[in-house]
Design an enzyme around this catalytic site. Sequence first.
Site, PDB file in Angstrom:
ATOM      1  N   GLU A 164       3.251   0.040 -22.824  1.00 34.18           N
ATOM      2  CA  GLU A 164       2.284   0.595 -21.992  1.00 34.18           C
ATOM      3  C   GLU A 164       1.130   0.813 -22.928  1.00 34.18           C
ATOM      4  O   GLU A 164      -0.187   0.404 -22.435  1.00 34.18           O
ATOM      5  CB  GLU A 164       2.709   1.976 -21.506  1.00 34.18           C
ATOM      6  N   THR A 196      -5.710   3.867  15.882  1.00 34.50           N
ATOM      7  CA  THR A 196      -5.122   4.688  17.108  1.00 34.50           C
ATOM      8  C   THR A 196      -6.192   5.816  17.204  1.00 34.50           C
ATOM      9  O   THR A 196      -6.347   6.260  18.411  1.00 34.50           O
ATOM     10  CB  THR A 196      -3.658   5.156  16.620  1.00 34.50           C
ATOM     11  N   THR A 221      -5.982   2.583   8.733  1.00 32.56           N
ATOM     12  CA  THR A 221      -7.548   3.057   8.841  1.00 32.56           C
ATOM     13  C   THR A 221      -8.051   3.841  10.103  1.00 32.56           C
ATOM     14  O   THR A 221      -9.365   4.073  10.203  1.00 32.56           O
ATOM     15  CB  THR A 221      -8.347   1.400   8.634  1.00 32.56           C
ATOM     16  N   GLY A 222      -7.132   4.090  10.650  1.00 31.75           N
ATOM     17  CA  GLY A 222      -7.575   4.870  11.888  1.00 31.75           C
ATOM     18  C   GLY A 222      -7.696   4.323  13.386  1.00 31.75           C
ATOM     19  O   GLY A 222      -8.624   4.670  14.292  1.00 31.75           O
ATOM     20  N   GLY A 271      -7.757  -4.174  11.565  1.00 32.12           N
ATOM     21  CA  GLY A 271      -7.935  -3.505  10.278  1.00 32.12           C
ATOM     22  C   GLY A 271      -6.888  -3.411   9.642  1.00 32.12           C
ATOM     23  O   GLY A 271      -5.543  -3.410  10.392  1.00 32.12           O
ATOM     24  N   HIS A 306      -0.777  -2.560 -22.753  1.00 27.96           N
ATOM     25  CA  HIS A 306      -1.369  -2.814 -21.780  1.00 27.96           C
ATOM     26  C   HIS A 306      -2.602  -2.072 -21.898  1.00 27.96           C
ATOM     27  O   HIS A 306      -3.960  -2.501 -21.511  1.00 27.96           O
ATOM     28  CB  HIS A 306      -0.791  -2.218 -20.355  1.00 27.96           C
TER      29      HIS A 306
END
Length: 639
Positions: A419, A203, A200-201, A196, A422
């Site tokens: 800006e 571990t 994303t977790g 992943g 945009h």
Amino acid sequence: MNSTVKTIVFWVFILACCILLWQVFQRSSNTGKEQEISFSQFLNDAQQGQIHDVTVVGGEVHGHFRSANAAFHVEVPTNYPQLYDILNKNHVAVTVKDNSGSPWWSILIQFSPVLVLVALWFFMIRQMQSGGNKALSFGKSRARLLSMQQKKVTFKDVAGVDEAKEELKEIIEFLREAQKFQKLGGRIPKGVLLVGPPGTGKTLLARAVAGEANVPFFSISGSDFVEMFVGVGASRVRDLFEQGKKNAPCIIFIDEIDAVGRHRGAGLGGGHDEREQTLNQLLVEMDGFEANDGVILVAATNRPDVLDPALLRPGRFDRRVVVGRPDVRGREEVLRVHAKKVPLAEDVDLRVLARGTPGFSGADLANMVNEGALSAARANRKVVTMQDFESAKDKVLMGAERKSMLLTDEEKRVTAYHESGHAIVAAMRKHADPLHKVTIIPRGMALGVTMQLPEEDKHTVTKDYLETQLAILMGGRIAEEIFLHQMTTGAGNDIERATEMARKMVCEYGMSRLGPLTYGKKEEQIFLGREIAQHRDFSEETARQIDAEVRSLVDEAYRASYQLLNDNQPIMHKMAAALLERETIDANDIRMIIEGKDLPPLKPSGGSGTATTDDVQQVLKPSSDRGAGGLPEGSPSPA
């Protein structure tokens, strides 16, 4: 014997050796001051009355001459009884000392130099081991053991990855009740690969599996195996699995396994290197497991494409669990987990925050909650408000504000129109995402930012959506040309992104008149981990057609944005003026400007306030003639 007792015993031994060595040197120094004479000379001097006194210690005699009180020593035979008669006749003072002590003391004194040298050698080795050299433990594994007595992580601490948790629940059952599956002929999986994006977790999931199964958990990084010495990596792999078997049932977790598990034979310097030997040993250890060992290898990587095929085959990594970014429901669950320790104000709605953070990973959400808590602490508030979380979200998305950066009035004016270009194109084009905020305060590396957030998670995008993004990217440069009558370098990143997007539409997505074909085979090196060249598998004529199609897409977006901005010049001037006055305008402000309404007066603190995610969802919903929008996936548009 624990380490404290070992240390005390070691230093006591060192002290005893030092005392012995001191006595040896002291004795040697005393002996060196005495004159050594022969036994015959000693008898002659005694008979002539030249000796003042003597001390008899075993077979040695120490004494002093009458003249100058000089000292001497002499070895005497033990079977010479006339010695005392001669000394008494010549009036020599005689002292006899007992030498019947333990002979071990003499032996220790004799061997004390050797003992001291051995002690010093052990001391040097201990110092080398306690330092960073690890002279005698290069081949030992550096895995850290998370035992059952330490703080556990369970599935309650993991949210937003329900599918991955379901996959891993079977692993827990294997560790708890292995016999249940073995009775039916089932084989315990030898390895689980967690795949992943970063954050994303992966571990955390591995630690939760160990916590739920209530087994020891060994954690090591893929980069901890290979060192500068040949054979160290393979030795550490062997030692790691030996530790695992001693603590079975257990889990061995290797984080970033792509550091050691990359495709063999892909190195630039040849195929026989230390990393490959480490990988070979890892393959052997995984394939050598017995079915009832109870040792499961869990590995995590965000680059499964570079792993060796032999590592991924069934029998080594039997399962591949994809850990993706959470959806809106998963993000809400993640926010609830991280917000448990944070005192929240009544206006905080985690569901609204989850809707306004599409594409965020678990780590991004944790960082946002932490930044919100820090923001509240800086303001001396006792609870974290919705405004704190919105400020934290903007910081995560756009970067920290650089209010100390001094811009001239002309630079601010250029940035405001850029800006605004945009924002107006994004607000008036269909197939675009809702605008969130426009600011001319420098953030990160940009002088200004136009930020928008999608209404929902996007997994695929249409051609109309990509064409809209091209038009939005062109809006900044077109605004400079129409309203400032000049060009600036601020549009450089916009042009680069537009060109790259258009080329992908032609060469990868098949969204051009050239048809559904892919052009340009990418040349990738597994060792480097990314493409380093692109093989040209088309003719010169096709290359000209590709360039023409890319230019056609960009030109079409340019013309559409030019027409739109030219037709809405009053709105452009009004939005640029609002940005120069307020520096930041939110979704409500943008909607009022487009509808021709006057903005409310500035608050005493200055600025129009922070937009809530409810505002984001309400801005200019797509209709038959116009829609709300911004840049894809909430990516800010640098000025």
